[in-house]
Design an enzyme around this catalytic site. Structure first.
Site, short mmCIF file in Angstrom:
data_model
loop_
_atom_site.label_atom_id
_atom_site.label_comp_id
_atom_site.label_asym_id
_atom_site.label_seq_id
_atom_site.Cartn_x
_atom_site.Cartn_y
_atom_site.Cartn_z
N LYS A 140 -43.05 5.07 -26.60
CA LYS A 140 -42.14 3.97 -26.95
C LYS A 140 -41.27 3.58 -25.76
CE LYS A 140 -38.17 4.97 -29.24
NZ LYS A 140 -36.91 4.50 -28.64
N ASN A 141 -40.64 4.58 -25.15
CA ASN A 141 -39.64 4.27 -24.13
C ASN A 141 -40.25 3.85 -22.80
OD1 ASN A 141 -37.70 4.63 -26.01
ND2 ASN A 141 -37.06 6.67 -25.32
N ARG B 13 -31.13 -2.02 -29.23
CA ARG B 13 -30.35 -2.12 -27.99
C ARG B 13 -31.25 -2.33 -26.78
NH1 ARG B 13 -25.76 -0.09 -27.47
NH2 ARG B 13 -26.33 0.41 -25.35
N CYS C 268 -24.14 2.39 -31.16
CA CYS C 268 -25.08 2.68 -32.24
C CYS C 268 -24.73 4.04 -32.81
CB CYS C 268 -26.53 2.58 -31.77
SG CYS C 268 -27.13 4.01 -30.91
N ARG D 192 -22.55 3.87 -26.00
CA ARG D 192 -23.63 3.34 -25.18
C ARG D 192 -23.31 2.02 -24.46
NH1 ARG D 192 -29.16 4.31 -28.43
NH2 ARG D 192 -30.00 4.38 -26.33
N PRO D 193 -22.31 2.05 -23.57
CA PRO D 193 -22.02 0.82 -22.81
C PRO D 193 -23.15 0.48 -21.85
CG PRO D 193 -20.71 2.67 -22.00
CD PRO D 193 -21.46 3.18 -23.19
N ILE D 194 -23.10 -0.75 -21.26
CA ILE D 194 -24.12 -1.13 -20.27
C ILE D 194 -23.48 -1.48 -18.93
CG2 ILE D 194 -25.88 -1.89 -21.94
CD1 ILE D 194 -24.99 -4.82 -21.13
N ASP D 195 -22.29 -0.91 -18.69
CA ASP D 195 -21.57 -1.24 -17.45
C ASP D 195 -22.41 -0.95 -16.20
OD1 ASP D 195 -21.01 1.46 -18.61
OD2 ASP D 195 -20.11 1.81 -16.66
N GLN D 196 -23.24 0.08 -16.25
CA GLN D 196 -24.02 0.43 -15.05
C GLN D 196 -25.15 -0.58 -14.80
OE1 GLN D 196 -22.99 2.89 -12.89
NE2 GLN D 196 -21.29 2.76 -14.33
N ASP E 266 -33.50 13.62 -26.68
CA ASP E 266 -34.39 13.13 -27.74
C ASP E 266 -35.16 14.25 -28.43
OD1 ASP E 266 -33.52 10.60 -27.18
OD2 ASP E 266 -35.28 10.01 -26.03
N ILE F 88 -25.52 14.28 -23.52
CA ILE F 88 -25.84 12.88 -23.18
C ILE F 88 -25.13 11.90 -24.12
CG2 ILE F 88 -27.71 11.20 -22.82
CD1 ILE F 88 -27.85 13.54 -20.86
N ARG G 120 -39.15 3.32 -36.33
CA ARG G 120 -38.80 2.68 -35.05
C ARG G 120 -39.50 3.37 -33.89
NH1 ARG G 120 -32.63 1.32 -34.15
NH2 ARG G 120 -33.65 0.65 -32.25
N1 EPU Z 1 -24.13 5.01 -20.21
C1 EPU Z 1 -22.98 4.42 -19.77
N2 EPU Z 1 -23.07 3.21 -19.12
C2 EPU Z 1 -24.26 2.58 -18.92
C3 EPU Z 1 -25.44 3.19 -19.38
C4 EPU Z 1 -25.35 4.42 -20.02
O1 EPU Z 1 -21.88 4.96 -19.93
O2 EPU Z 1 -24.26 1.49 -18.34
C5 EPU Z 1 -24.09 6.35 -20.86
C6 EPU Z 1 -24.59 6.30 -22.31
O3 EPU Z 1 -23.57 5.92 -23.20
C7 EPU Z 1 -25.05 7.73 -22.49
C8 EPU Z 1 -25.60 8.11 -21.12
O4 EPU Z 1 -25.01 7.19 -20.21
O5 EPU Z 1 -23.97 8.56 -22.80
C9 EPU Z 1 -27.10 8.04 -20.96
O6 EPU Z 1 -27.58 6.82 -21.49
P1 EPU Z 1 -28.88 6.08 -20.97
O7 EPU Z 1 -28.48 4.75 -20.44
O8 EPU Z 1 -29.67 6.97 -20.09
O9 EPU Z 1 -29.65 5.85 -22.34
P2 EPU Z 1 -30.53 4.60 -22.69
O10 EPU Z 1 -31.17 4.11 -21.45
O11 EPU Z 1 -29.72 3.64 -23.49
C10 EPU Z 1 -32.76 5.87 -23.11
C11 EPU Z 1 -33.72 6.03 -24.25
C12 EPU Z 1 -33.08 6.87 -25.34
C13 EPU Z 1 -32.74 8.24 -24.74
C14 EPU Z 1 -31.80 8.05 -23.53
C15 EPU Z 1 -31.48 9.34 -22.81
C16 EPU Z 1 -34.98 3.98 -24.09
C17 EPU Z 1 -35.34 2.67 -24.68
N3 EPU Z 1 -34.07 4.71 -24.74
O12 EPU Z 1 -31.61 5.22 -23.65
O13 EPU Z 1 -34.05 7.04 -26.36
O14 EPU Z 1 -32.09 9.04 -25.69
O15 EPU Z 1 -32.43 7.15 -22.58
O16 EPU Z 1 -32.62 9.98 -22.41
O17 EPU Z 1 -35.54 4.37 -23.09
C18 EPU Z 1 -34.82 7.54 -28.51
O18 EPU Z 1 -35.97 7.27 -28.12
O19 EPU Z 1 -34.59 8.09 -29.62
C19 EPU Z 1 -33.68 7.20 -27.66
C20 EPU Z 1 -32.44 7.11 -28.12
#
Ligand code: EPU
Length: 421
Positions: free
Chosen positions: A22-23, A96, A120, A125-129, A308, A330, A400
């Site tokens: 999926k990811n 997301r 969620c 889960r912000p997207i600031d990065q 996960d 995480i 999902r």
């Molecule tokens: N974070 C920030 N700012 C950002 C981005 C992330 O503070 O701009 C924080 C998040 O809040 C979290 C940490 O950084 O605490 C790691 O988040 P990451 O961005 O790595 O997670 P993601 O990219 O949103 C993906 C997977 C998730 C998986 C995580 C961690 C996808 C589509 N989703 O999410 O998958 O848990 O990486 O490995 O690739 C799942 O499949 O059940 C799932 C939740």
């Protein structure tokens, strides 16, 4: 809403195949926006989240579809240059990962308008990065009416040092950088196999990316990309979940297509728990021990133990012969399965980001509610071991991210069925 009913007892036996990841599928589908023409993706799991990404692409004017019959794991995305670069709230709120279109859109069309994903169940889960990375490549970012808008006539290569490791953040900025002018260096990147897979696809499309899978990724921008034909790698989290299913049921199962290098941290913990795991016949076989030993686990970014798989491993520890300590590093709210596991007789105490799990002699079946994707899988795993009947509701969470998990478990001898509401 569907429910899954499991009656615990049978030791799982036999062979089962892992579906595509999926990811990896989600960012790869988004990457089709980077080239005109029709891209073909194979081994795409038939999941609700993948369906949502296809909808996001169609809403923008792509022709994105899943084929049918024997080709149901093939998706095609046609792009003809006429795109409305916008991902609406109605779709982003349901998934997301829709935010993954942001990078490709601004790189290719100079403009993107994507509904800002909210928090969620598992965390804020912000997207600031993601935004920091796009800004470093010259995008102007504004936030209006709940939408992120990114604009840039032409992105320019730059250096991005991520403040924290983010999987989709690394992917989004990598997809933006492939069409930027000049060289981009991304530092402190996520190293997940899905990132390597996305880079593999982008390179097939004509991109110049090096270092994916390490913490520094270098991208030399190119003028244009071409569509691609690619089969998606197997889902390591589904594979890990099936291995735990074999372990908790006292079984012996060959998980076909599981890739040992993607699962090293999980395998290490399952071996510590007493399981015998061997690489075999293009997959991995797990033979369960008589009794499960307790093991301590801390989730970290890849190649550490994946968040996960935390809920699934916790369920196994619920029936271990002693106490385990599980720390979630995480996401701040990823213990929601605990309250449901209590209803099945588990002995778990939460102290901040840590769960102390005391093994119990038996779990008992109960009606339980899924709260997120991996939590729902963990409740089904608990049901395989519990005495009596477990009824898992809200299984839309499961759908999902797992392709017909109940059918796969039934093919291994589990007493499990889905009831339509
Ligand atoms: N974070 C920030 N700012 C950002 C981005 C992330 O503070 O701009 C924080 C998040 O809040 C979290 C940490 O950084 O605490 C790691 O988040 P990451 O961005 O790595 O997670 P993601 O990219 O949103 C993906 C997977 C998730 C998986 C995580 C961690 C996808 C589509 N989703 O999410 O998958 O848990 O990486 O490995 O690739 C799942 O499949 O059940 C799932 C939740």
């Amino acid at each position: 809403m569907d429910k899954i009913i499991v009656k615990g007892g049978p030791a799982l036996q036999g062979e089962v195949k892992v579906s595509g990841a999926k990811n990896a599928a989600l960012p790869i589908l988004a990457s089709s926006l980077l080239a005109d023409g029709v891209s073909t993706y194979r081994n795409v799991p038939d999941l609700v989240d993948v369906g949502t990404m296809l909808k996001v692409l169609n809403t923008m004017g792509c022709e994105a579809e899943r084929l049918t019959g024997r080709q149901k794991n093939v998706c095609q995305v046609g792009v003809n240059g006429h795109i409305t670069p916008e991902a609406p709230y109605d779709l982003v709120k349901t998934m997301r990962a829709s935010v993954l279109v942001l990078g490709p859109l601004v790189a290719r069309y100079g403009r993107a308008r994507v509904s800002m994903p909210g928090g969620c169940a598992i965390g804020a889960r912000p997207i600031d990065q993601h935004l920091k990375g796009l800004k470093a490549l010259g995008a102007e970012i504004t936030l209006t009416e709940g939408y992120v808008e990114a604009r840039a006539k032409h992105l320019k290569g730059g250096t991005v040092n991520f403040d924290l490791i983010t999987v989709t953040g690394t992917e989004n900025v990598m997809m933006a950088a492939v069409l930027a002018k000049g060289r981009t260096v991304l530092e402190n990147c996520a190293r997940e196999p899905e990132i390597e897979e996305l880079a593999r696809v982008l390179n097939k499309m004509g991109a110049k990316i090096e270092g994916a899978g390490t913490s520094v990724i270098t991208i030399d921008g190119v003028d244009s990309l071409r569509p691609v034909d690619h089969a998606i790698l197997p889902d390591r989290i589904e594979a890990g979940t099936l291995l735990v299913a074999a372990a908790i049921s006292g079984g012996d199962v060959l998980v076909k297509h599981a890739v040992p290098e993607h699962l090293e941290a999980v395998v290490m913990k399952l071996r510590e728990a007493g399981c015998v795991i061997t690489a075999e016949n293009g997959g991995m076989r797990l033979k369960a021990p008589k009794g499960i030993h307790p093991v301590d686990v801390t989730t970290t970014e890849h190649p550490g133990f994946p968040t996960d798989m935390q809920a699934q491993l916790m369920v196994l520890m619920c029936v271990a012969s002693g106490t385990s300590v599980i720390s979630e590093n995480i996401f701040e709210n990823r213990f929601m399965h605990v309250a449901e596991l209590h209803r099945m007789g588990a002995d778990i105490t939460i102290q901040g980001p840590t769960a102390v799990v005391k093994g119990v002699k038996k779990l008992s079946g109960a009606p339980v509610m899924a709260t997120d994707l991996r939590a729902s899988a963990s409740l089904i795993l608990a049901g395989l071991r519990a005495e009596g009947r477990t009824e898992v509701s809200r299984v839309y969470h499961l759908d999902r991210g797992y392709e017909r998990l109940e059918r796969k478990l039934r093919s291994l001898g589990a007493d499990i069925r889905r009831v339509k509401a």
